[in-house]
Design a protein around this motif. Structure first.
Motif, mmCIF file in Angstrom:
data_model
loop_
_atom_site.group_PDB
_atom_site.id
_atom_site.type_symbol
_atom_site.label_atom_id
_atom_site.label_comp_id
_atom_site.label_asym_id
_atom_site.label_seq_id
_atom_site.Cartn_x
_atom_site.Cartn_y
_atom_site.Cartn_z
ATOM 1 N N ALA A 110 7.039 -4.248 2.464
ATOM 2 C CA ALA A 110 6.391 -5.119 1.475
ATOM 3 C C ALA A 110 5.793 -6.320 2.206
ATOM 4 O O ALA A 110 6.481 -6.983 2.981
ATOM 5 N N LEU B 24 3.405 -9.842 1.792
ATOM 6 C CA LEU B 24 2.861 -10.772 0.802
ATOM 7 C C LEU B 24 2.109 -11.915 1.465
ATOM 8 O O LEU B 24 2.382 -12.288 2.606
ATOM 9 N N HIS C 143 -0.662 3.704 0.400
ATOM 10 C CA HIS C 143 -0.417 2.263 0.282
ATOM 11 C C HIS C 143 -0.753 1.785 -1.141
ATOM 12 O O HIS C 143 -1.537 2.407 -1.846
ATOM 13 N N HIS D 139 10.532 4.551 1.827
ATOM 14 C CA HIS D 139 10.614 3.125 1.516
ATOM 15 C C HIS D 139 9.504 2.379 2.258
ATOM 16 O O HIS D 139 9.232 2.646 3.420
ATOM 17 N N ALA D 140 8.907 1.428 1.561
ATOM 18 C CA ALA D 140 7.724 0.751 2.086
ATOM 19 C C ALA D 140 8.075 -0.559 2.785
ATOM 20 O O ALA D 140 9.162 -1.115 2.612
ATOM 21 N N PRO E 130 11.679 -2.080 -1.228
ATOM 22 C CA PRO E 130 11.137 -2.024 0.137
ATOM 23 C C PRO E 130 12.255 -2.072 1.164
ATOM 24 O O PRO E 130 13.369 -2.499 0.867
ATOM 25 N N PHE F 143 10.183 -2.134 -6.050
ATOM 26 C CA PHE F 143 9.758 -1.004 -5.227
ATOM 27 C C PHE F 143 10.763 -0.670 -4.132
ATOM 28 O O PHE F 143 10.507 0.194 -3.300
ATOM 29 N N LEU G 77 8.380 -7.773 -6.055
ATOM 30 C CA LEU G 77 8.280 -6.620 -5.147
ATOM 31 C C LEU G 77 9.596 -5.847 -5.042
ATOM 32 O O LEU G 77 9.606 -4.694 -4.607
ATOM 33 N N ILE H 121 10.600 -7.038 4.303
ATOM 34 C CA ILE H 121 9.608 -7.944 3.732
ATOM 35 C C ILE H 121 8.914 -8.683 4.869
ATOM 36 O O ILE H 121 9.567 -9.204 5.777
ATOM 37 N N ILE I 146 3.242 -1.876 0.801
ATOM 38 C CA ILE I 146 2.969 -2.444 -0.524
ATOM 39 C C ILE I 146 2.554 -3.895 -0.300
ATOM 40 O O ILE I 146 3.282 -4.660 0.351
ATOM 41 N N TYR I 147 1.390 -4.243 -0.786
ATOM 42 C CA TYR I 147 0.837 -5.574 -0.493
ATOM 43 C C TYR I 147 0.674 -6.380 -1.781
ATOM 44 O O TYR I 147 0.212 -5.855 -2.794
ATOM 45 N N PHE I 148 1.015 -7.646 -1.700
ATOM 46 C CA PHE I 148 0.781 -8.551 -2.828
ATOM 47 C C PHE I 148 0.010 -9.780 -2.345
ATOM 48 O O PHE I 148 0.499 -10.526 -1.493
#
Lengths: 269, 269
Positions: free
Chosen positions: B6, B8, B233, B3-4, B65, B63, B60, B68, B31-33
């Motif tokens: 996240a 943002l 990533h 699990h990542a 996560p 995914f 997000l 956050i 995981i990047y937004f």
């Protein structure tokens, strides 16, 4: 009623954590217990340190603290998990905050750690560091003479640098870029340690870093003090109250509004 | 499945948090937004920033996560509480970690804060600082030109120091001993900011400090990665992927094992 942060140590070392919590969290009430009658913890078997730590936590329960800080690296190394299972409030040790600060600080990935025999033997710092970042190189050294030296109130004495220098000799030339002071007594000797290690080695005080992590956890748990009153701290020790009071007042001298109440604690053998 | 975390941001600023998380937590998947199509957030009304933040968090969620990180000071200032109520996983903002680091760092109790109009207007840093330590003096300054400058990829340009100097002019002579870079874009300009403010002012990067606090919270929640695999990533942006990719690769260049996957995100107006 303002619920306190309960802080415990084998003796006076945890006062370095107290001083930083007073500075970084000036509205928080502190109850401190120094087990000076049974200091040092460093050479003791792990089972004994676990038992002593449990006794102190049970003693402090009468004050209904909102958090427990095990401000002793030796006790953190062997008793943190046990105390976490034993109580229903947050328990913060001094090893992981120092490890995280070293990881943030290092650029070379070469980190030194000094501590008591008990802390170094446990491998707790190396585990904490490599659990997060397996590629780090960690150089650990037990310095059994340092904590007892501080407990005797000799941290300002002329021989402090000699004692520090001979203790640190084995790692003086190791190419580390930061050194974790993995015993809460060591900030008392930080000037001498810095002299010996030189300006290229950043000292990481587990005391300073723990205070900051206490701040973060109180915030995330919604436990920061709501009181605008100046907190009245309380100090307890199991051994000679005069020596404890003298060391505490010297170390905390810049602080105001402290009323050291030093008690002999019964029923602790 | 790992699990990542996240992460943002309104655009590329959160990459400063990404870089530090990659360094301090090399086993964690990210995981990047970056909402580059709607950057900057700084001048936007609070309600709009809250809506945009909620949209990204919902995007997000697919995914799954484990945490956050709102790596945008403007969004943290106005949307952190909303997102905390909205999701069942830990949510970390960038304001409180920077505030705690400044409190640990300052000796004079005089702290500067620079940020976007939205962040400074919210008073979020001043509140976070004074909630913990009411006696602090806080000097806040909005620097609306800086984040858009970074978004255009100009942080290495010759005019960077001029833009920084004219932005910081109002606080250049304020006797602070630390300055919080209260926008995740500002570490891109840290060299120029350090030049302008001089060696007596320590710069506190909310990005670095947030990475460390992410580490602490993952540990305390038992969420640190158990995987020994090198994490893969993923990067998303809502605007021009070429410019985003160029800035991301420049900023993260020392890092290895990245596979930037830059997508156009649909359904976000």
């Amino acid at each position: 009623m303002q619920h306190a942060i309960a802080i415990l140590d084998s003796g006076v070392g945890g006062l370095t954590v107290v001083k930083e919590i007073m500075r970084q969290l000036p509205q928080e009430k502190i109850i401190y217990f120094g087990d000076t009658a049974r200091s040092p913890y460093g050479p003791r078997p792990a089972d004994e340190v676990r038992l002593f730590t449990r006794q102190i936590v049970d003693y402090l329960a009468q004050f209904a603290p909102k958090m427990i800080v095990i401000a002793c690296n030796t006790a953190t190394a062997v008793a943190l998990d046990d105390i976490r299972r034993h109580v229903g409030i947050p328990v913060v040790g001094v090893i992981h905050p120092g490890a995280r600060a070293a990881i943030k600080s290092t650029r070379s990935g070469m980190i030194g750690v000094i501590g008591t025999e008990g802390t170094i033997r446990s491998g707790a710092y190396e585990q904490a560091l490599k659990r997060i970042s397996p590629g780090l190189q960690v150089f650990s050294l037990a310095c059994p003479r340092l904590a007892p030296f501080v407990e005797r109130g000799l941290f300002g004495a002329d021989e402090a640098e000699d004692v520090v220098r001979s203790s640190l000799e084995p790692i003086m030339n190791v190419p580390m870029d930061c050194l974790i002071l993995g015993c809460t007594h060591y900030p008392f000797l930080a000037d001498a340690i810095g002299q010996v290690m030189g300006p290229g080695v950043k000292l990481i005080s587990s005391a300073d870093e723990t205070a900051r992590e206490v701040s973060a956890i109180l915030y995330h748990k919604g436990l920061l003090s709501e009181s605008a009153d100046i907190p009245l701290h309380q100090f307890f020790c199991s051994g000679d109250p005069a020596l404890f009071k003298q060391i505490a007042q010297t170390w905390l001298s810049e602080q105001i509004s402290i009323t050291p109440v030093i008690w002999q604690v019964p029923n602790i053998v």
